[in-house]
Write an enzyme that holds these catalytic residues in place. Structure first.
Site, PDB file in Angstrom:
ATOM      1  N   THR A 178      25.131  62.150  41.794  1.00  0.00           N
ATOM      2  CA  THR A 178      25.709  61.940  40.089  1.00  0.00           C
ATOM      3  C   THR A 178      25.696  60.422  40.166  1.00  0.00           C
ATOM      4  O   THR A 178      24.627  60.642  39.756  1.00  0.00           O
ATOM      5  CB  THR A 178      27.257  62.460  39.932  1.00  0.00           C
ATOM      6  OG1 THR A 178      28.066  62.356  41.404  1.00  0.00           O
ATOM      7  CG2 THR A 178      27.824  64.354  40.764  1.00  0.00           C
TER       8      THR A 178
ATOM      9  N   LYS B 221      25.533  62.317  48.991  1.00  0.00           N
ATOM     10  CA  LYS B 221      25.521  62.152  48.533  1.00  0.00           C
ATOM     11  C   LYS B 221      27.684  61.272  47.708  1.00  0.00           C
ATOM     12  O   LYS B 221      28.139  61.548  48.430  1.00  0.00           O
ATOM     13  CB  LYS B 221      25.517  63.055  46.869  1.00  0.00           C
ATOM     14  CG  LYS B 221      26.493  64.252  46.829  1.00  0.00           C
ATOM     15  CD  LYS B 221      28.222  63.988  46.468  1.00  0.00           C
ATOM     16  CE  LYS B 221      27.514  63.063  44.163  1.00  0.00           C
ATOM     17  NZ  LYS B 221      29.001  62.558  43.803  1.00  0.00           N
TER      18      LYS B 221
ATOM     19  N   THR C 254      33.174  62.683  52.713  1.00  0.00           N
ATOM     20  CA  THR C 254      33.223  62.467  52.151  1.00  0.00           C
ATOM     21  C   THR C 254      32.954  63.157  51.399  1.00  0.00           C
ATOM     22  O   THR C 254      33.772  64.167  50.894  1.00  0.00           O
ATOM     23  CB  THR C 254      31.705  61.395  52.223  1.00  0.00           C
ATOM     24  OG1 THR C 254      31.301  60.421  51.208  1.00  0.00           O
ATOM     25  CG2 THR C 254      30.551  62.077  52.386  1.00  0.00           C
TER      26      THR C 254
ATOM     27  N   ASN D 280      33.384  54.322  35.142  1.00  0.00           N
ATOM     28  CA  ASN D 280      34.786  54.698  35.812  1.00  0.00           C
ATOM     29  C   ASN D 280      35.545  54.771  34.474  1.00  0.00           C
ATOM     30  O   ASN D 280      36.241  56.023  34.007  1.00  0.00           O
ATOM     31  CB  ASN D 280      35.619  54.932  36.956  1.00  0.00           C
ATOM     32  CG  ASN D 280      35.011  55.201  38.274  1.00  0.00           C
ATOM     33  OD1 ASN D 280      34.770  56.939  38.033  1.00  0.00           O
ATOM     34  ND2 ASN D 280      34.640  54.240  38.027  1.00  0.00           N
TER      35      ASN D 280
END
Length: 413
Positions: free
Chosen positions: A154, A180, A191, A408
């Site tokens: 992503t 990822k 993770t 973010n």
């Protein structure tokens, strides 16, 4: 001599695996977004998943399949929509995804494991999924691990992949992995997403035990931002196609296989920490002198997860006080007069007392690490000793930059 050697091939390096990754139209960006890993024969499956109470539908789906002790043939992963907090319809979408793939492969849906990543609260685009699965199966190849690795990312800046080979009973045995993850990394299990394959033959309970221990020493030892994902999963398949004898109990062969599994997981975990959103360097914290390994890892992870420590490293500030403060609040008992802190080659504190050190040179050490991003020399090393115990542990993370906030702040806009 090393116990193993690095080879090419990622998750398709072990015998009997194929992979694929395509653009199915799940991501608004139009980038690859649908991946498949398949074993030619039924494989032993093990998994470790998020401890979050808010979980994606794929997590519960996989847990149920593993608890039922079904063998596994395939791992299907979509990127773009997390399918977490999507209610009953999200569960139905996950089930339908497995059924669509099962029909295309002519296998049981119970032998398919699922993973999703993307924006929380968004369901899988099932029209695109249904249209993409036949193409995905058509693209299966024993040399397409890189395509699968690209299709699961992503916000990652780079893909994460590794494969290692050793010998057991004079025959080659391989383990490969892809992962990822870049942000929302503070696992209490694994993770964001990691998939591991091996052609070793091993009993289900040993494989699960090995994977859980490897996760603790790798994915559970990294942090980027202190946030645990709703979708965390680590899935590992073992198909026995190396034609070696089956490992059914602890011993030399089991130890060798577990050591290689841990090495694969640690490589992927460090790659995730290094690729932390906006990160300029990898931070490695080594703690010694603890009562046991768990306590040492707890101190190490607290230090590497400290926003103040991470910010200081980004600012090239050798502020050992922040390291000491983080160690002290880790919840592990130790005497502060035993505390020793070292930054690279610079000894900052010993016997609980500050030392004189070359501050400009220490700051330059941090600057040079940031300039070596994505190279081996990009690692900031922090060594901490808290006593005379035999426990030691390592944790990995990254610095906290201005770009992390920007990435973010704009994630869904």
């Amino acid at each position: 001599m090393a116990q193993w050697q690095e080879i090419t091939g990622g998750v398709t390096a072990p015998k009997g695996y194929q992979a694929a990754g395509i653009k199915a139209g799940l991501k608004p960006s139009g980038l690859p977004d649908l991946a498949l890993i398949i074993s030619d024969v039924e494989a032993i499956a093990a998994g470790v998943f998020t401890t979050s109470q808010v979980r994606a539908a794929c997590v519960d789906y996989c847990r149920q399949n593993l608890q039922a002790k079904h063998g596994a043939r395939a791992i299907l992963c979509n990127a773009g929509q997390a399918n977490a907090a999507t209610g009953e319809q999200g569960v139905l979408d996950a089930v339908e995804s497995a059924q669509l793939l099962a029909g295309e492969l002519n296998i049981s849906p119970k032998s398919i494991l699922l993973a999703s990543t993307g924006v929380i609260g968004q369901r899988i685009k099932m029209t695109a999924m249904a249209r993409g699965i036949p193409q995905l199966v058509a693209e299966l190849s024993p040399s397409a691990s890189d395509a699968a690795a690209q299709a699961i990312v992503t916000t990652d800046l780079v893909t994460k992949s590794i494969a290692l080979e050793t010998t057991i009973g004079d025959r080659p045995v391989r383990i490969g992995g892809i992962a990822k993850g870049s942000g929302m990394i503070h696992p209490n299990m694994a993770t964001m997403l990691a998939f591991v394959t091996t052609d070793a033959a091993i009993s289900p309970h040993l494989w699960q035990e090995m994977l859980s221990r490897a996760a603790d020493r790798s994915f559970n030892a990294i942090t980027v931002d202190g946030d645990t994902s709703t979708n965390d999963c680590l899935i590992a398949l073992a198909n026995g196609q190396s034609r070696t004898h089956a490992i059914t109990e602890k011993g030399q062969d089991a130890d060798k296989l577990e050591a290689m599994l841990t090495a694969v997981c640690q490589h992927l975990a460090k790659a995730i920490a290094r690729d932390g959103e906006g990160a300029t360097c990898l931070i490695e914290v080594q703690v010694t002198g603890a009562q046991d390994e768990k306590s040492a890892r707890q101190v190490a992870k607290t230090i590497v997860g400290s926003s103040l420590v991470k910010s200081a490293i980004f600012g090239r500030d050798p502020n050992w006080g922040r390291i000491a403060a983080a160690a002290g609040r880790a919840g592990v008992q130790f005497e502060q007069e035993n505390l020793r802190i070292q930054l690279g080659d610079f000894l900052l504190m010993e016997n609980g007392q500050p030392l004189q050190f070359d501050r400009p040179a220490a700051s330059m050490y941090l600057k040079q690490a940031s300039e070596g991003a994505y190279l081996k020399e990009d690692t900031v090393l922090i060594l901490v000793n808290i006593g005379n115990g035999h426990g030691s542990g390592i944790a990995w993370g990254c610095d906290l930059s201005y770009d992390y906030v920007k990435i973010n702040a704009e994630y869904t806009t």
